[in-house]
Design a protein around this motif. Structure first.
Motif, PDB file in Angstrom:
ATOM      1  N   PHE A   1      -3.682  -7.560  -4.922  1.00 45.58           N
ATOM      2  CA  PHE A   1      -4.458  -6.322  -4.914  1.00 45.58           C
ATOM      3  C   PHE A   1      -3.582  -5.110  -5.197  1.00 45.58           C
ATOM      4  N   HIS A   2      -2.436  -5.009  -4.527  1.00 49.18           N
ATOM      5  CA  HIS A   2      -1.588  -3.825  -4.692  1.00 49.18           C
ATOM      6  C   HIS A   2      -0.888  -3.810  -6.048  1.00 49.18           C
ATOM      7  N   ALA A   3      -0.661  -4.977  -6.632  1.00 46.65           N
ATOM      8  CA  ALA A   3      -0.134  -5.015  -7.999  1.00 46.65           C
ATOM      9  C   ALA A   3      -1.152  -4.426  -8.972  1.00 46.65           C
ATOM     10  N   ASN A   4      -2.420  -4.766  -8.774  1.00 46.47           N
ATOM     11  CA  ASN A   4      -3.466  -4.196  -9.621  1.00 46.47           C
ATOM     12  C   ASN A   4      -3.638  -2.704  -9.356  1.00 46.47           C
ATOM     13  N   ALA A   5      -3.447  -2.272  -8.096  1.00 43.63           N
ATOM     14  CA  ALA A   5      -3.512  -0.840  -7.793  1.00 43.63           C
ATOM     15  C   ALA A   5      -2.399  -0.092  -8.515  1.00 43.63           C
ATOM     16  N   ALA A   6      -1.193  -0.669  -8.530  1.00 44.04           N
ATOM     17  CA  ALA A   6      -0.089  -0.050  -9.259  1.00 44.04           C
ATOM     18  C   ALA A   6      -0.361  -0.036 -10.763  1.00 44.04           C
ATOM     19  N   TRP A   7      -0.917  -1.127 -11.279  1.00 43.25           N
ATOM     20  CA  TRP A   7      -1.260  -1.203 -12.710  1.00 43.25           C
ATOM     21  C   TRP A   7      -2.254  -0.105 -13.068  1.00 43.25           C
ATOM     22  N   LEU A   8      -3.242   0.146 -12.206  1.00 46.06           N
ATOM     23  CA  LEU A   8      -4.233   1.192 -12.452  1.00 46.06           C
ATOM     24  C   LEU A   8      -3.577   2.568 -12.518  1.00 46.06           C
ATOM     25  N   THR A   9      -2.651   2.850 -11.600  1.00 42.08           N
ATOM     26  CA  THR A   9      -1.962   4.139 -11.602  1.00 42.08           C
ATOM     27  C   THR A   9      -1.077   4.291 -12.831  1.00 42.08           C
ATOM     28  N   LEU A  10      -0.399   3.221 -13.220  1.00 42.78           N
ATOM     29  CA  LEU A  10       0.448   3.275 -14.415  1.00 42.78           C
ATOM     30  C   LEU A  10      -0.389   3.490 -15.672  1.00 42.78           C
ATOM     31  N   TRP A  11      -1.581   2.875 -15.691  1.00 41.43           N
ATOM     32  CA  TRP A  11      -2.481   3.142 -16.827  1.00 41.43           C
ATOM     33  C   TRP A  11      -2.855   4.626 -16.883  1.00 41.43           C
ATOM     34  N   ALA A  12      -3.107   5.255 -15.724  1.00 36.96           N
ATOM     35  CA  ALA A  12      -3.449   6.676 -15.703  1.00 36.96           C
ATOM     36  C   ALA A  12      -2.305   7.510 -16.266  1.00 36.96           C
ATOM     37  N   MET A  13      -1.065   7.148 -15.940  1.00 34.87           N
ATOM     38  CA  MET A  13       0.093   7.869 -16.493  1.00 34.87           C
ATOM     39  C   MET A  13       0.143   7.712 -18.013  1.00 34.87           C
ATOM     40  N   ALA A  14      -0.047   6.490 -18.497  1.00 28.78           N
ATOM     41  CA  ALA A  14      -0.002   6.250 -19.940  1.00 28.78           C
ATOM     42  C   ALA A  14      -1.124   6.997 -20.652  1.00 28.78           C
ATOM     43  N   TYR A  15      -2.303   7.031 -20.043  1.00 24.40           N
ATOM     44  CA  TYR A  15      -3.430   7.748 -20.636  1.00 24.40           C
ATOM     45  C   TYR A  15      -3.105   9.230 -20.774  1.00 24.40           C
ATOM     46  N   ASN A  16      -2.603   9.843 -19.697  1.00 28.47           N
ATOM     47  CA  ASN A  16      -2.271  11.269 -19.741  1.00 28.47           C
ATOM     48  C   ASN A  16      -1.148  11.545 -20.737  1.00 28.47           C
ATOM     49  N   LEU A  17      -0.196  10.628 -20.830  1.00 21.81           N
ATOM     50  CA  LEU A  17       0.908  10.809 -21.782  1.00 21.81           C
ATOM     51  C   LEU A  17       0.398  10.800 -23.216  1.00 21.81           C
ATOM     52  N   LEU A  18      -0.534   9.905 -23.531  1.00 21.36           N
ATOM     53  CA  LEU A  18      -1.118   9.875 -24.874  1.00 21.36           C
ATOM     54  C   LEU A  18      -1.925  11.137 -25.153  1.00 21.36           C
TER      55      LEU A  18
ATOM     56  N   HIS B   1       0.833  -1.207   0.000  1.00 25.71           N
ATOM     57  CA  HIS B   1       0.000   0.000   0.000  1.00 25.71           C
ATOM     58  C   HIS B   1       0.870   1.260   0.000  1.00 25.71           C
ATOM     59  N   GLY B   2       1.926   1.266   0.790  1.00 23.05           N
ATOM     60  CA  GLY B   2       2.805   2.428   0.828  1.00 23.05           C
ATOM     61  C   GLY B   2       3.485   2.689  -0.498  1.00 23.05           C
ATOM     62  N   HIS B   3       3.918   1.632  -1.190  1.00 21.22           N
ATOM     63  CA  HIS B   3       4.539   1.807  -2.497  1.00 21.22           C
ATOM     64  C   HIS B   3       3.536   2.333  -3.514  1.00 21.22           C
ATOM     65  N   ALA B   4       2.275   1.883  -3.405  1.00 21.56           N
ATOM     66  CA  ALA B   4       1.241   2.404  -4.310  1.00 21.56           C
ATOM     67  C   ALA B   4       1.045   3.901  -4.109  1.00 21.56           C
ATOM     68  N   LEU B   5       1.128   4.363  -2.849  1.00 19.82           N
ATOM     69  CA  LEU B   5       1.018   5.793  -2.583  1.00 19.82           C
ATOM     70  C   LEU B   5       2.208   6.550  -3.167  1.00 19.82           C
ATOM     71  N   GLN B   6       3.388   5.944  -3.141  1.00 17.09           N
ATOM     72  CA  GLN B   6       4.551   6.571  -3.771  1.00 17.09           C
ATOM     73  C   GLN B   6       4.316   6.734  -5.277  1.00 17.09           C
ATOM     74  N   LEU B   7       3.726   5.726  -5.890  1.00 16.55           N
ATOM     75  CA  LEU B   7       3.437   5.801  -7.325  1.00 16.55           C
ATOM     76  C   LEU B   7       2.373   6.858  -7.612  1.00 16.55           C
TER      77      LEU B   7
ATOM     78  N   VAL C   1      -6.522   8.180  -9.196  1.00 18.73           N
ATOM     79  CA  VAL C   1      -7.211   6.889  -9.217  1.00 18.73           C
ATOM     80  C   VAL C   1      -6.939   6.175  -7.902  1.00 18.73           C
ATOM     81  N   ARG C   2      -7.875   5.357  -7.481  1.00 17.31           N
ATOM     82  CA  ARG C   2      -7.698   4.527  -6.297  1.00 17.31           C
ATOM     83  C   ARG C   2      -8.363   3.178  -6.552  1.00 17.31           C
ATOM     84  N   MET C   3      -7.658   2.113  -6.214  1.00 17.95           N
ATOM     85  CA  MET C   3      -8.235   0.772  -6.290  1.00 17.95           C
ATOM     86  C   MET C   3      -8.913   0.451  -4.964  1.00 17.95           C
ATOM     87  N   ARG C   4     -10.127  -0.137  -5.033  1.00 18.47           N
ATOM     88  CA  ARG C   4     -10.868  -0.460  -3.821  1.00 18.47           C
ATOM     89  C   ARG C   4     -11.489  -1.847  -3.954  1.00 18.47           C
ATOM     90  N   ARG C   5     -11.885  -2.388  -2.816  1.00 17.46           N
ATOM     91  CA  ARG C   5     -12.499  -3.710  -2.797  1.00 17.46           C
ATOM     92  C   ARG C   5     -13.848  -3.680  -3.509  1.00 17.46           C
TER      93      ARG C   5
END
Length: 446
Positions: free
Chosen positions: A383-400, A109-115, A189-193
């Motif tokens: 769960f946190h891998a998917n949370a990181a994937w969601l944040t990385l997708w947001a970066m890629a979306y904004n970059l495009l 969770h802490g690493h996801a917040l760093q991302l 973005v935030r991943m939730r249950r």
């Protein structure tokens, strides 16, 4: 169109080391470097204690994932799209999909917040280097919405049966920023249950989103728009703390019903829709919708005085087409209406405020766009891998989106699928001469 040769006269061999299928990645990733994505990751993402050296070279792994998503990858295995032909000649430090999967699974969770912090700063840099949000200094709209991502199998952490019967899902929370002249970009973005309520964690999420909007250059009027699930005192208090306006759908609770039914008949005014038709006798536009305003409505009256909010209640009503206009030979005794109220302190005139509130639906376009790209899957059981994937997708979306804003007026408002087809999926042949690399691109590429 038909094939010009017989099958016997055509053959194929995957043996040319000088070809690239996604030459458009070069300027896109150059833009990411110019905006400091590798530097931000190196500064903020510290995966200390990760096994198998998963935390090493986090900047190279993040840029590999973002680059793969820009090229259209929607799973970890699809990130191998970066390892073909002459890609190693134009990109360094491309990581294998297995390495990237190990990297994602090491997130906590802490690493996801760093991302998240990287995403926030990266958006600010993109807005500073490109015309991503034109007019943000005058007016900006922040849209908050939730969605559900269906998953299959029981190995996904956090996936639960929620609002939709028989569907296991996760419930991400998403916020976008747009201006009257731009397409939305993703602010947070935030991943939730899967069983998380829409409003869970919303006040804090709104505060972070509004702060991100300021960093991205939204220093003028800011209006937060949301659905009725976010109609609560905490969200409105977060808006006021951050000096932003709000425009939130309320639903029809008993207090709202009493206020709406007390509106006099002469207070309603016609609103013009794009599909409105002129009256053949008077020339007046007929759209079947009317708007009225209660200028001073106090929300949350049952709470303590410090939590009560007085602002405008704007109501749109449309004819209820589910009720038949005639029953037998008897005509309609009185019209039946459906009411759509929202609570706002937007200083705009009534009709303009109503039109701007309806534009909140633009967030649904971003969600639909996401599910046609990297968010088509949540690739890990963690769960946190998917949370990181969601944040990385947001970066890629904004970059495009930033790439499209630099390209043309058409690409500024194009979908990400169109941006990939026109700008990224460009084949090229590499030629080397005098220590220089030349990319030979197809003639007359659209």
């Amino acid at each position: 169109m038909q094939v010009s040769h017989t099958p016997a006269a055509v053959s194929a061999a995957f043996d040319d080391p000088n070809l690239i299928a996604h030459a458009g990645l070069i300027p896109v990733m150059r833009l990411a470097e110019r905006c400091g994505l590798p530097r931000l990751v190196a500064e903020k993402v510290k995966l200390t204690g990760a096994k198998n050296s998963a935390g090493a070279s986090a900047h190279a792994k993040v840029t590999s994932i973002v680059g793969g998503m820009v090229a259209g990858a929607d799973s970890i295995d699809d990130l191998a799209v970066l390892r073909h032909g002459a890609m190693p000649a134009v990109f360094d430090q491309i990581r294998a999909p297995s390495t990237l999967g190990t990297f994602l699974r090491s997130f906590t969770h802490g690493h996801a917040l760093q991302l998240h912090a990287v995403h926030r700063k990266f958006l600010a840099e993109l807005a500073a280097h490109t015309p991503l949000l034109p007019g943000a200094g005058q007016m900006a709209f922040i849209d908050v919405d939730s969605t559900h991502k269906r998953v299959y199998g029981r190995a996904k952490q956090g996936a639960e049966y929620g609002r939709f019967k028989g569907i296991r899902a996760l419930r991400p929370l998403l916020a976008t920023i747009c201006t009257p002249n731009s397409r939305p970009v993703i602010a947070a973005v935030r991943m939730r249950r899967g069983k998380a309520a829409d409003s869970r964690g919303a006040p804090k999420f709104v505060s972070e989103t509004l702060a991100t909007a300021v960093e991205a250059g939204c220093t003028g009027t800011r209006v937060l728009r949301a659905d009725s699930q976010f109609y609560n005192a905490g969200v409105i208090a977060a808006c006021r703390r951050n000096r932003a306006h709000f425009s939130i759908t309320t639903g029809m609770n008993p207090s709202i019903k009493r206020a709406v039914h007390a509106i006099p008949d002469d207070a309603w005014q016609q609103i013009s829709y794009p599909t409105a038709v002129p009256d053949p006798e008077t020339g007046e536009l007929i759209s079947g919708a009317e708007v009225a305003e209660i200028p001073h409505y106090t929300a949350f009256a049952s709470r303590r005085k410090s939590e009560r909010v007085t602002a405008r209640l704007i109501v749109r009503r449309v004819r209820d087409l589910a009720k038949p206009a005639t029953v037998g030979e008897q005509g309609e005794l009185f019209p039946v209406w459906r009411y759509h109220p929202f609570f706002t302190d937007n200083p705009a005139p009534t009709l303009q405020a109503e039109r701007e509130h309806r534009h909140h639906a633009v967030a649904e376009q971003v969600i639909a766009d996401s599910k046609a790209g990297a968010f088509a899957h949540l690739p890990s059981g963690h769960f946190h891998a998917n949370a990181a994937w969601l944040t990385l997708w947001a970066m890629a979306y904004n970059l495009l989106r930033a790439t499209g804003a630099l390209t043309s007026v058409f690409h500024t408002k194009a979908t990400t699928a169109t941006l990939r087809a026109h700008l990224v999926h460009v084949p090229a042949r590499i030629a080397r001469s005098a220590r220089r690399i030349t990319l030979h691109l197809p003639h007359n590429w659209p």
